[in-house]
Design a protein around this motif. Structure first.
Motif, PDB file in Angstrom:
ATOM      1  N   ALA A  55      -7.019  -8.648   6.336  1.00 39.48           N
ATOM      2  CA  ALA A  55      -6.127  -8.193   5.343  1.00 39.48           C
ATOM      3  C   ALA A  55      -5.415  -9.458   4.795  1.00 39.48           C
ATOM      4  CB  ALA A  55      -5.002  -7.030   5.682  1.00 39.48           C
ATOM      5  N   LEU A  56      -5.427  -9.570   3.299  1.00 40.42           N
ATOM      6  CA  LEU A  56      -4.774 -10.833   2.741  1.00 40.42           C
ATOM      7  C   LEU A  56      -3.273 -10.492   2.449  1.00 40.42           C
ATOM      8  CD1 LEU A  56      -7.607 -11.322   0.080  1.00 40.42           C
ATOM      9  CD2 LEU A  56      -7.032 -12.683   2.050  1.00 40.42           C
ATOM     10  N   PRO A  57      -2.400 -11.437   2.310  1.00 40.86           N
ATOM     11  CA  PRO A  57      -1.033 -11.452   2.055  1.00 40.86           C
ATOM     12  C   PRO A  57      -1.125 -11.106   0.548  1.00 40.86           C
ATOM     13  CG  PRO A  57      -1.652 -13.609   2.414  1.00 40.86           C
ATOM     14  CD  PRO A  57      -2.988 -12.867   2.774  1.00 40.86           C
ATOM     15  N   THR A  58      -0.159 -10.168   0.152  1.00 42.47           N
ATOM     16  CA  THR A  58      -0.075  -9.756  -1.156  1.00 42.47           C
ATOM     17  C   THR A  58       0.255 -10.917  -2.318  1.00 42.47           C
ATOM     18  OG1 THR A  58       2.378  -9.592  -1.045  1.00 42.47           O
ATOM     19  CG2 THR A  58       1.012  -7.657  -0.661  1.00 42.47           C
ATOM     20  N   SER A  59       0.922 -12.256  -1.637  1.00 44.96           N
ATOM     21  CA  SER A  59       0.729 -13.103  -2.671  1.00 44.96           C
ATOM     22  C   SER A  59      -0.489 -13.821  -3.236  1.00 44.96           C
ATOM     23  CB  SER A  59       1.705 -14.462  -1.999  1.00 44.96           C
ATOM     24  OG  SER A  59       0.913 -14.755  -0.882  1.00 44.96           O
ATOM     25  N   SER A  60      -1.563 -13.372  -2.426  1.00 46.69           N
ATOM     26  CA  SER A  60      -2.967 -13.929  -2.668  1.00 46.69           C
ATOM     27  C   SER A  60      -3.736 -13.060  -3.477  1.00 46.69           C
ATOM     28  CB  SER A  60      -3.617 -14.534  -1.536  1.00 46.69           C
ATOM     29  OG  SER A  60      -3.920 -13.666  -0.684  1.00 46.69           O
ATOM     30  N   VAL A  61      -3.285 -11.879  -3.590  1.00 45.03           N
ATOM     31  CA  VAL A  61      -4.022 -10.541  -4.125  1.00 45.03           C
ATOM     32  C   VAL A  61      -3.599 -10.595  -5.641  1.00 45.03           C
ATOM     33  CG1 VAL A  61      -4.385  -8.046  -4.180  1.00 45.03           C
ATOM     34  CG2 VAL A  61      -4.222  -9.441  -1.858  1.00 45.03           C
ATOM     35  N   PRO A  62      -4.815 -10.571  -6.550  1.00 44.60           N
ATOM     36  CA  PRO A  62      -4.367 -10.459  -8.041  1.00 44.60           C
ATOM     37  C   PRO A  62      -3.855  -8.910  -8.206  1.00 44.60           C
ATOM     38  CG  PRO A  62      -6.662 -10.559  -7.821  1.00 44.60           C
ATOM     39  CD  PRO A  62      -5.943 -11.075  -6.301  1.00 44.60           C
ATOM     40  N   PRO A  63      -3.030  -8.789  -8.951  1.00 38.56           N
ATOM     41  CA  PRO A  63      -2.362  -7.364  -8.993  1.00 38.56           C
ATOM     42  C   PRO A  63      -3.366  -6.822 -10.049  1.00 38.56           C
ATOM     43  CG  PRO A  63      -0.945  -8.854 -10.417  1.00 38.56           C
ATOM     44  CD  PRO A  63      -1.950  -9.636  -9.589  1.00 38.56           C
ATOM     45  N   GLY A  64      -3.535  -5.569  -9.804  1.00 39.25           N
ATOM     46  CA  GLY A  64      -4.187  -4.492 -10.563  1.00 39.25           C
ATOM     47  C   GLY A  64      -3.738  -4.056 -11.989  1.00 39.25           C
ATOM     48  N   HIS A  65      -4.406  -3.522 -12.685  1.00 38.32           N
ATOM     49  CA  HIS A  65      -4.087  -3.249 -14.169  1.00 38.32           C
ATOM     50  C   HIS A  65      -3.022  -2.304 -14.064  1.00 38.32           C
ATOM     51  CE1 HIS A  65      -4.171  -1.870 -18.287  1.00 38.32           C
ATOM     52  NE2 HIS A  65      -4.585  -3.007 -18.523  1.00 38.32           N
ATOM     53  N   PRO A  66      -1.786  -2.669 -15.075  1.00 41.58           N
ATOM     54  CA  PRO A  66      -0.590  -1.723 -14.981  1.00 41.58           C
ATOM     55  C   PRO A  66      -0.901  -0.138 -15.200  1.00 41.58           C
ATOM     56  CG  PRO A  66      -0.448  -3.690 -16.393  1.00 41.58           C
ATOM     57  CD  PRO A  66      -1.908  -3.907 -15.992  1.00 41.58           C
ATOM     58  N   ASP A  67      -2.062  -0.045 -15.692  1.00 40.70           N
ATOM     59  CA  ASP A  67      -2.255   1.738 -16.113  1.00 40.70           C
ATOM     60  C   ASP A  67      -3.083   2.052 -15.018  1.00 40.70           C
ATOM     61  OD1 ASP A  67      -0.964   1.362 -18.339  1.00 40.70           O
ATOM     62  OD2 ASP A  67      -2.684   0.789 -19.555  1.00 40.70           O
ATOM     63  N   SER A  68      -3.624   1.413 -13.906  1.00 39.66           N
ATOM     64  CA  SER A  68      -4.430   1.980 -13.148  1.00 39.66           C
ATOM     65  C   SER A  68      -3.587   2.674 -11.972  1.00 39.66           C
ATOM     66  CB  SER A  68      -5.318   1.044 -12.387  1.00 39.66           C
ATOM     67  OG  SER A  68      -4.732   0.004 -11.794  1.00 39.66           O
ATOM     68  N   PRO A  69      -4.175   3.645 -11.271  1.00 42.33           N
ATOM     69  CA  PRO A  69      -3.480   4.310 -10.065  1.00 42.33           C
ATOM     70  C   PRO A  69      -3.195   3.581  -9.113  1.00 42.33           C
ATOM     71  CG  PRO A  69      -5.289   5.290 -10.616  1.00 42.33           C
ATOM     72  CD  PRO A  69      -5.407   4.386 -11.693  1.00 42.33           C
ATOM     73  N   THR A  70      -2.336   3.785  -8.140  1.00 42.50           N
ATOM     74  CA  THR A  70      -2.114   3.504  -6.944  1.00 42.50           C
ATOM     75  C   THR A  70      -2.769   4.624  -5.940  1.00 42.50           C
ATOM     76  OG1 THR A  70      -0.497   1.598  -7.400  1.00 42.50           O
ATOM     77  CG2 THR A  70      -1.017   2.410  -4.895  1.00 42.50           C
ATOM     78  N   TRP A  71      -4.217   4.786  -5.765  1.00 40.59           N
ATOM     79  CA  TRP A  71      -4.495   5.842  -4.824  1.00 40.59           C
ATOM     80  C   TRP A  71      -3.985   6.169  -3.691  1.00 40.59           C
ATOM     81  CZ3 TRP A  71      -5.314   9.535  -7.818  1.00 40.59           C
ATOM     82  CH2 TRP A  71      -6.179   9.615  -8.936  1.00 40.59           C
TER      83      TRP A  71
END
Length: 167
Positions: free
Chosen positions: A58-74
């Protein structure tokens, strides 16, 4: 859009390589993200195996590019044991039921293939040529670091008084 019958297919987006990045899951015909809080090593292992890799982290959230604001978090609060075949087989509260309020909390993974098995140890070097004697005064030879005779580069030795020596 993703095929509505793909039921939990995964993909990685926005990473430094095709085997790492933001984890996205297909549900109900659209791609969405996975919420990172609580997403750990067993979850990453299952996701990477589902993606065709042997293991992952698992990567730390600081190194993960955020998803598109309109996409759902499933998916959120995923609780894999590590042996599941698919991420969707792991316990989680349900599709779209997460505590994530922003895509800055999207989960990401780095996946890896298995390391190749260790190779056999190298064969031992043959014993160096006998340092003594030599028969032709003035004869030259090249030897490598281990004293083996070589023909392209090495230490230059000369035969003098029946013995090999360096120049």
């Amino acid at each position: 859009m993703c095929p509505s019958d793909s039921g939990g297919a995964l993909r990685l987006r926005g990473g430094a390589s095709p085997s790492s990045g933001r984890l996205e899951v297909c549900h109900d015909g659209s791609w969405g993200t996975v919420c990172a809080p609580g997403f750990g090593a067993p979850d990453a292992q299952v996701a990477c195996r589902q993606l065709g890799y042997s293991h992952g982290v698992a990567l730390p959230t600081s190194s993960v590019p955020p998803g598109h604001p309109d996409s759902p978090t499933w998916m959120g609060s995923v609780g894999c044991g590590g042996a599941e075949a698919r991420l969707a087989d792991c316990p989680f509260p349900g599709w779209g039921r997460t505590d994530c309020w922003s895509h800055i909390l999207d989960a990401g993974v780095a996946c890896f293939d298995a390391l190749p098995p260790p190779s056999a140890p190298p064969a031992p070097f043959p014993p160096p040529p006998a340092a003594f004697p030599c028969s032709t005064a003035g004869e030259l030879r090249l030897v490598d670091y281990y004293g083996r005779i070589v023909y392209d580069a090495g230490r230059l030795e000369i035969c003098l008084n029946g013995r090999w020596g360096t120049t």
